[in-house]
Design a protein around this motif. Structure first.
Motif, PDB file in Angstrom:
ATOM      1  N   ALA A 141       0.841  -1.135  -0.114  1.00  9.13           N
ATOM      2  CA  ALA A 141      -0.266  -0.206  -0.015  1.00  9.13           C
ATOM      3  C   ALA A 141       0.892   1.155   0.260  1.00  9.13           C
ATOM      4  N   THR A 142       0.375   2.322  -0.291  1.00 13.97           N
ATOM      5  CA  THR A 142       0.959   3.650  -0.127  1.00 13.97           C
ATOM      6  C   THR A 142       1.312   4.173   1.328  1.00 13.97           C
ATOM      7  N   VAL A 143       2.214   4.939   1.257  1.00  9.00           N
ATOM      8  CA  VAL A 143       2.455   5.592   2.752  1.00  9.00           C
ATOM      9  C   VAL A 143       1.154   6.193   3.182  1.00  9.00           C
ATOM     10  N   ASP A 144       0.319   6.945   2.473  1.00  8.87           N
ATOM     11  CA  ASP A 144      -0.822   7.814   2.896  1.00  8.87           C
ATOM     12  C   ASP A 144      -2.094   6.777   3.355  1.00  8.87           C
ATOM     13  N   GLN A 145      -1.835   5.726   2.591  1.00  8.23           N
ATOM     14  CA  GLN A 145      -3.002   4.663   2.870  1.00  8.23           C
ATOM     15  C   GLN A 145      -2.713   3.973   4.054  1.00  8.23           C
ATOM     16  N   VAL A 146      -1.709   3.607   4.437  1.00  8.04           N
ATOM     17  CA  VAL A 146      -1.354   2.997   5.653  1.00  8.04           C
ATOM     18  C   VAL A 146      -1.531   4.056   7.032  1.00  8.04           C
ATOM     19  N   ARG A 147      -1.078   5.141   6.603  1.00 11.35           N
ATOM     20  CA  ARG A 147      -1.270   6.427   7.878  1.00 11.35           C
ATOM     21  C   ARG A 147      -2.681   6.707   8.062  1.00 11.35           C
ATOM     22  N   GLU A 148      -3.555   6.390   6.996  1.00  7.25           N
ATOM     23  CA  GLU A 148      -5.187   6.548   7.357  1.00  7.25           C
ATOM     24  C   GLU A 148      -5.504   5.675   8.339  1.00  7.25           C
ATOM     25  N   VAL A 149      -4.971   4.373   8.544  1.00  4.27           N
ATOM     26  CA  VAL A 149      -5.369   3.373   9.511  1.00  4.27           C
ATOM     27  C   VAL A 149      -4.492   3.152  10.579  1.00  4.27           C
ATOM     28  N   VAL A 150      -3.200   3.867  10.534  1.00  4.44           N
ATOM     29  CA  VAL A 150      -2.298   3.674  11.545  1.00  4.44           C
ATOM     30  C   VAL A 150      -1.844   5.014  12.238  1.00  4.44           C
ATOM     31  N   PRO A 151      -2.383   5.455  13.145  1.00  5.21           N
ATOM     32  CA  PRO A 151      -2.180   6.716  13.951  1.00  5.21           C
ATOM     33  C   PRO A 151      -0.249   6.829  14.040  1.00  5.21           C
ATOM     34  N   PRO A 152      -0.085   8.126  14.111  1.00  4.38           N
ATOM     35  CA  PRO A 152       1.357   8.132  14.120  1.00  4.38           C
ATOM     36  C   PRO A 152       1.772   7.887  15.548  1.00  4.38           C
ATOM     37  N   GLN A 153       1.116   7.939  16.773  1.00  2.00           N
ATOM     38  CA  GLN A 153       1.458   7.482  18.050  1.00  2.00           C
ATOM     39  C   GLN A 153       1.478   6.007  18.158  1.00  2.00           C
ATOM     40  N   VAL A 154       0.902   5.307  17.019  1.00  2.00           N
ATOM     41  CA  VAL A 154       1.007   3.757  17.038  1.00  2.00           C
ATOM     42  C   VAL A 154       2.022   3.217  16.192  1.00  2.00           C
ATOM     43  N   GLY A 155       2.290   3.710  15.154  1.00  2.00           N
ATOM     44  CA  GLY A 155       3.278   3.299  14.242  1.00  2.00           C
ATOM     45  C   GLY A 155       4.045   4.188  13.169  1.00  2.00           C
ATOM     46  N   ARG A 156       5.275   4.109  12.747  1.00  2.00           N
ATOM     47  CA  ARG A 156       6.049   4.752  11.787  1.00  2.00           C
ATOM     48  C   ARG A 156       6.057   4.234  10.428  1.00  2.00           C
TER      49      ARG A 156
END
Length: 324
Positions: A246-261
């Motif tokens: 998946a793209t970075v943006d797609q993963v960031r939509e479901v994984v908050p920044p405080q949970v994963g990088r």
């Protein structure tokens, strides 16, 4: 000199006094391009308008903008000041994209000149208001403002900090920036005693106060990246790296920044870095993603994923108990 020019200069003087805690008359004169005598006259003009400009005598003295008995006229009346401060405190929680940092800066300026009786009104309204949102770590608004001023003015801060094991320690730091994830606030600072960069959760701070010790700004990591790495990796027993189709943006939509990088990879893949105390939790977390996932490390996570797959197959009735 025209009235318009004088008014413009007085407003510039006010902006300078709000920029840092104290100024000498010579420094202000140099910034404004006028004489010391002209600075003294403009200070009197600000005082006549209700701005509490204090003069500190001595070699190291100067002018300071302090809190007065009333708000300066031509700015905000009491009701407007209370409404503005409450709104800024809500906005500084990070629920409005891009507004949190600006709201905090504005709140810091307003708090600097707001008399004590209005501060009490703001605290009363804030303390009796609830926000319908997910659980957040509550922080003391006074701590928030104290740290904001210290970051702005480059002065050391001391506070009592509660560690993860429950112990409390006195810390002295040189603050750089505060970072919010929406649920928690963090301070990135140089830890004077440990001689290294550290992150601190604001909800674990108590008795924070700014000292009079000014420090020279030093080279520092990017605050957002540093805090994110600290909260997603450093404090966990296991650190997982997985490739996600998946793209970075797609993963960031479901994984908050405080949970994963999330890091960019190649060919339509990205790398997710996430920490956890248990391998089975990490396996379940990765399995929840609606994308193809490949575990990179640690190898033990693959075993945990295989065990999870067998258990899910048994739950679905598609596997025999012997394979579970």
């Amino acid at each position: 000199m025209t009235v318009e020019a004088t008014t413009e200069r007085v407003l510039r003087l006010l902006a300078l006094l709000q920029r840092r805690p104290s100024w000498t008359a010579a420094d202000l004169a140099a910034e404004l391009g006028v004489t010391d005598r002209c600075v003294r006259r403009d200070v009197q003009r600000l005082r006549a308008l209700g701005y509490p400009v204090h003069a500190v005598p001595g070699v190291a003295g100067g002018y300071q903008l302090g809190a007065g008995t009333r708000l300066p006229p031509l700015l905000l009346d009491d009701e407007e000041a209370i409404a503005t401060a409450v709104s800024l405190r809500l906005a500084s929680g990070g629920t409005i994209a891009g507004a949190g940092e600006a709201a905090l800066r504005a709140l810091t300026k307003l708090d600097q000149v707001m008399p004590a009786r209005l501060r009490a009104e703001v605290r009363a309204v804030h303390g009796s208001t609830e926000t319908l949102m997910g659980p957040v770590a509550e922080i003391d608004a006074e701590v928030l403002v104290t740290l904001a001023r210290a970051c702005r003015d480059a002065v050391r801060v001391r506070f009592t900090y509660e560690a993860r094991n429950g112990g409390q320690h006195e810390r002295t730091v040189e603050p750089v920036r505060m970072v919010t994830t929406g649920r928690r606030w963090y301070l990135m600072a140089w830890d004077v005693d440990r001689d290294d960069w550290r992150t601190f959760r604001l909800d674990r701070m108590a008795a924070a106060f700014a000292t009079t010790w000014r420090f020279r700004a030093r080279e520092h990591p990017d605050p957002v990246a540093f805090v994110q790495r600290a909260v997603t990796e450093a404090s966990y027993r296991y650190l997982a790296r997985a490739r996600v189709r998946a793209t970075v943006d797609q993963v960031r939509e479901v994984v908050p920044p405080q949970v994963g990088r999330v890091e960019d990879d190649r060919d339509g893949w990205c790398v997710l870095v996430v920490g956890g105390e248990r391998l089975d939790w990490l396996a379940a977390h990765l399995a929840r993603l609606s994308y193809e996932v490949e575990v990179v490390e640690p190898p033990e996570l693959r075993d945990a994923a295989a065990l999870l797959a067998r258990r899910l197959a048994a739950m679905a009735g598609t596997a025999s108990p012997d394979n579970v």
